[in-house]
Design a protein around this motif. Structure first.
Motif, PDB file in Angstrom:
ATOM      1  N   ASP A  39       0.807  -1.223   0.000  1.00  0.00           N
ATOM      2  CA  ASP A  39       0.000   0.000   0.000  1.00  0.00           C
ATOM      3  C   ASP A  39       0.839   1.271   0.000  1.00  0.00           C
ATOM      4  N   ALA A  40       2.143   1.158  -0.215  1.00  0.00           N
ATOM      5  CA  ALA A  40       3.011   2.337  -0.192  1.00  0.00           C
ATOM      6  C   ALA A  40       2.730   3.244  -1.391  1.00  0.00           C
ATOM      7  N   ASN A  41       3.050   4.519  -1.226  1.00  0.00           N
ATOM      8  CA  ASN A  41       2.933   5.497  -2.299  1.00  0.00           C
ATOM      9  C   ASN A  41       4.082   5.264  -3.282  1.00  0.00           C
ATOM     10  N   GLN A  42       3.795   4.688  -4.433  1.00  0.00           N
ATOM     11  CA  GLN A  42       4.844   4.273  -5.352  1.00  0.00           C
ATOM     12  C   GLN A  42       5.723   5.432  -5.819  1.00  0.00           C
ATOM     13  N   GLN A  43       5.122   6.514  -6.181  1.00  0.00           N
ATOM     14  CA  GLN A  43       5.886   7.655  -6.686  1.00  0.00           C
ATOM     15  C   GLN A  43       6.835   8.195  -5.620  1.00  0.00           C
ATOM     16  N   LEU A  44       6.339   8.320  -4.393  1.00  0.00           N
ATOM     17  CA  LEU A  44       7.153   8.850  -3.313  1.00  0.00           C
ATOM     18  C   LEU A  44       8.283   7.887  -2.952  1.00  0.00           C
ATOM     19  N   VAL A  45       7.969   6.609  -2.899  1.00  0.00           N
ATOM     20  CA  VAL A  45       8.988   5.606  -2.576  1.00  0.00           C
ATOM     21  C   VAL A  45      10.094   5.613  -3.628  1.00  0.00           C
ATOM     22  N   ALA A  46       9.710   5.611  -4.897  1.00  0.00           N
ATOM     23  CA  ALA A  46      10.697   5.594  -5.974  1.00  0.00           C
ATOM     24  C   ALA A  46      11.596   6.824  -5.914  1.00  0.00           C
ATOM     25  N   GLU A  47      10.994   7.964  -5.638  1.00  0.00           N
ATOM     26  CA  GLU A  47      11.778   9.199  -5.567  1.00  0.00           C
ATOM     27  C   GLU A  47      12.777   9.152  -4.425  1.00  0.00           C
ATOM     28  N   LYS A  48      12.331   8.733  -3.246  1.00  0.00           N
ATOM     29  CA  LYS A  48      13.220   8.711  -2.080  1.00  0.00           C
ATOM     30  C   LYS A  48      14.352   7.700  -2.265  1.00  0.00           C
ATOM     31  N   ILE A  49      14.019   6.507  -2.713  1.00  0.00           N
ATOM     32  CA  ILE A  49      15.047   5.472  -2.856  1.00  0.00           C
ATOM     33  C   ILE A  49      16.029   5.827  -3.965  1.00  0.00           C
ATOM     34  N   ALA A  50      15.517   6.267  -5.105  1.00  0.00           N
ATOM     35  CA  ALA A  50      16.392   6.593  -6.240  1.00  0.00           C
ATOM     36  C   ALA A  50      17.301   7.770  -5.914  1.00  0.00           C
ATOM     37  N   ARG A  51      16.742   8.829  -5.378  1.00  0.00           N
ATOM     38  CA  ARG A  51      17.544  10.014  -5.078  1.00  0.00           C
ATOM     39  C   ARG A  51      18.519   9.736  -3.938  1.00  0.00           C
ATOM     40  N   GLY A  52      18.039   8.963  -2.961  1.00  0.00           N
ATOM     41  CA  GLY A  52      18.925   8.649  -1.840  1.00  0.00           C
ATOM     42  C   GLY A  52      20.085   7.773  -2.261  1.00  0.00           C
ATOM     43  N   ARG A  53      19.813   6.760  -3.072  1.00  0.00           N
ATOM     44  CA  ARG A  53      20.865   5.830  -3.481  1.00  0.00           C
ATOM     45  C   ARG A  53      21.879   6.480  -4.403  1.00  0.00           C
ATOM     46  N   SER A  54      21.478   7.454  -5.179  1.00  0.00           N
ATOM     47  CA  SER A  54      22.394   8.067  -6.142  1.00  0.00           C
ATOM     48  C   SER A  54      23.289   9.122  -5.509  1.00  0.00           C
ATOM     49  N   GLY A  55      22.978   9.585  -4.306  1.00  0.00           N
ATOM     50  CA  GLY A  55      23.809  10.576  -3.637  1.00  0.00           C
ATOM     51  C   GLY A  55      25.201  10.038  -3.365  1.00  0.00           C
ATOM     52  N   ASN A  56      26.220  10.800  -3.726  1.00  0.00           N
ATOM     53  CA  ASN A  56      27.617  10.407  -3.565  1.00  0.00           C
ATOM     54  C   ASN A  56      27.900   9.044  -4.209  1.00  0.00           C
ATOM     55  N   SER A  57      27.175   8.769  -5.279  1.00  0.00           N
ATOM     56  CA  SER A  57      27.308   7.492  -6.001  1.00  0.00           C
ATOM     57  C   SER A  57      27.125   6.290  -5.082  1.00  0.00           C
ATOM     58  N   GLY A  58      26.197   6.412  -4.159  1.00  0.00           N
ATOM     59  CA  GLY A  58      25.895   5.288  -3.278  1.00  0.00           C
ATOM     60  C   GLY A  58      26.917   5.034  -2.192  1.00  0.00           C
ATOM     61  N   GLN A  59      27.859   5.934  -2.014  1.00  0.00           N
ATOM     62  CA  GLN A  59      28.919   5.750  -1.026  1.00  0.00           C
ATOM     63  C   GLN A  59      28.567   6.448   0.286  1.00  0.00           C
ATOM     64  N   ILE A  60      27.455   6.048   0.862  1.00  0.00           N
ATOM     65  CA  ILE A  60      26.975   6.579   2.131  1.00  0.00           C
ATOM     66  C   ILE A  60      26.529   5.393   2.973  1.00  0.00           C
ATOM     67  N   CYS A  61      26.968   5.341   4.214  1.00  0.00           N
ATOM     68  CA  CYS A  61      26.711   4.159   5.039  1.00  0.00           C
ATOM     69  C   CYS A  61      25.231   3.915   5.295  1.00  0.00           C
ATOM     70  N   LEU A  62      24.404   4.953   5.200  1.00  0.00           N
ATOM     71  CA  LEU A  62      22.978   4.809   5.460  1.00  0.00           C
ATOM     72  C   LEU A  62      22.151   4.625   4.196  1.00  0.00           C
ATOM     73  N   ASP A  63      22.796   4.522   3.052  1.00  0.00           N
ATOM     74  CA  ASP A  63      22.070   4.332   1.797  1.00  0.00           C
ATOM     75  C   ASP A  63      21.277   3.029   1.797  1.00  0.00           C
ATOM     76  N   VAL A  64      20.217   3.005   1.008  1.00  0.00           N
ATOM     77  CA  VAL A  64      19.499   1.757   0.748  1.00  0.00           C
ATOM     78  C   VAL A  64      20.401   0.870  -0.102  1.00  0.00           C
ATOM     79  N   ASP A  65      20.731  -0.301   0.399  1.00  0.00           N
ATOM     80  CA  ASP A  65      21.537  -1.241  -0.370  1.00  0.00           C
ATOM     81  C   ASP A  65      20.666  -2.055  -1.312  1.00  0.00           C
TER      82      ASP A  65
END
Length: 287
Positions: A39-65
């Motif tokens: 039941d998650a908001n697909q658009q919001l989830v995709a935005e958060k995960i995609a933008r979060g994972r791409s920050g610093n090319s994924g080199q952040i310890c708290l990134d979604v793996d």
């Protein structure tokens, strides 16, 4: 001693500290999962995960793996995440907004994961809308890549990626998703997206991680009440946040000053040689 880094490096630091009994706080990493409920908001989830994972090319310890999505929503999420990544990074070459991999060793490790996954038939989606010449070993640039349902014995599925790769796995039932998460070491963070409170609580109760965010990424790290840290393979000890951080890096020392009972405590706490002293001692303790 405080160390921030990978789990393997943390093991070496802990071993080096042990002979001197030096207390250690380790803030490590791990394969941080994102569990996406039906039941998650697909658009919001995709935005958060995609933008979060791409920050610093994924080199952040708290990134979604890796993200776990309902099997019947996989196509939707792939489309939405790719759309977000193309908007965020339409080009890689000479793009000051896109980060290079930190060193040659990390570059070889990440590209090695991709080569292994490709050789084993994993579905890899490279996000490269401008058709730049990447991967580029000279500049250490690796394009953002999605890895879909890779085999569990591959490096990309077993080890922390810490790079511009997002693994996506599908699940049929929530219990299946929880079981998959529990096959990995405990992560520094876990993210759960959805509205159903019973399902949200089920994921949180039946998994273990340093911290959890519901419908958000990484904000639990700023907690001033509990502090921030990992558990098990993702670290030990907590820091940040006022009192928690102060206590972590302090050594509390107890000081007791005796008052009017000084002569009695010494008299009754030395070895007891007769029944009279024994009775007095027991009476004083209420025995």
């Amino acid at each position: 001693m405080f160390s921030l880094g990978g789990s393997e490096t943390g093991k070496k630091i802990l071993a080096a500290a042990a002979p001197n009994l030096t207390p250690v706080v380790l803030e490590l990493g791990g394969k941080n999962p994102a569990v996406v409920l039906p039941d998650a908001n697909q658009q919001l989830v995709a935005e958060k995960i995609a933008r979060g994972r791409s920050g610093n090319s994924g080199q952040i310890c708290l990134d979604v793996d890796y993200a776990m999505v309902p099997a019947n929503q996989l196509t939707d999420y792939i489309h939405l995440i790719v759309e977000q990544l193309e908007q965020a990074f339409p080009t890689y070459s000479d793009n000051p907004e896109y980060s290079a991999i930190i060193n040659d060793a990390a570059y070889k490790r990440i590209t090695g994961m991709l080569v292994e996954a490709q050789q084993r038939g994993t579905q890899l989606l490279t996000i490269n809308p401008n058709h730049d010449a990447v991967p580029d070993a000279t500049k250490r640039l690796i394009p953002l890549t999605l890895a879909i349902n890779s085999d569990p014995d591959l490096q990309i599925a077993k080890n922390e990626i810490f790079g511009p790769i997002l693994s996506i796995f599908t699940y049929e039932t929530l219990d299946e998703a929880i079981a998959f998460i529990n096959t990995h070491e405990k992560s520094l963070a876990m993210y759960v997206f959805g509205k159903n409170k019973a399902q949200l609580n089920r994921v949180i109760r039946h998994t273990s991680s340093g911290g959890v965010d519901i419908n958000e990424l990484a904000l639990h790290a700023g907690s001033h009440e509990m502090g921030f840290g990992g558990v098990g393979y993702s670290g030990m000890g907590r820091y940040k946040g006022g009192k928690v951080g102060f206590e972590t890096f302090s050594n509390p020392k107890s000081v007791y000053k005796q008052g009017i009972l000084a002569k009695y405590t010494t008299r009754f706490m030395v070895p007891i040689h007769n029944q009279r002293n024994e009775k007095r001692f027991k009476k004083m303790l209420g025995l």
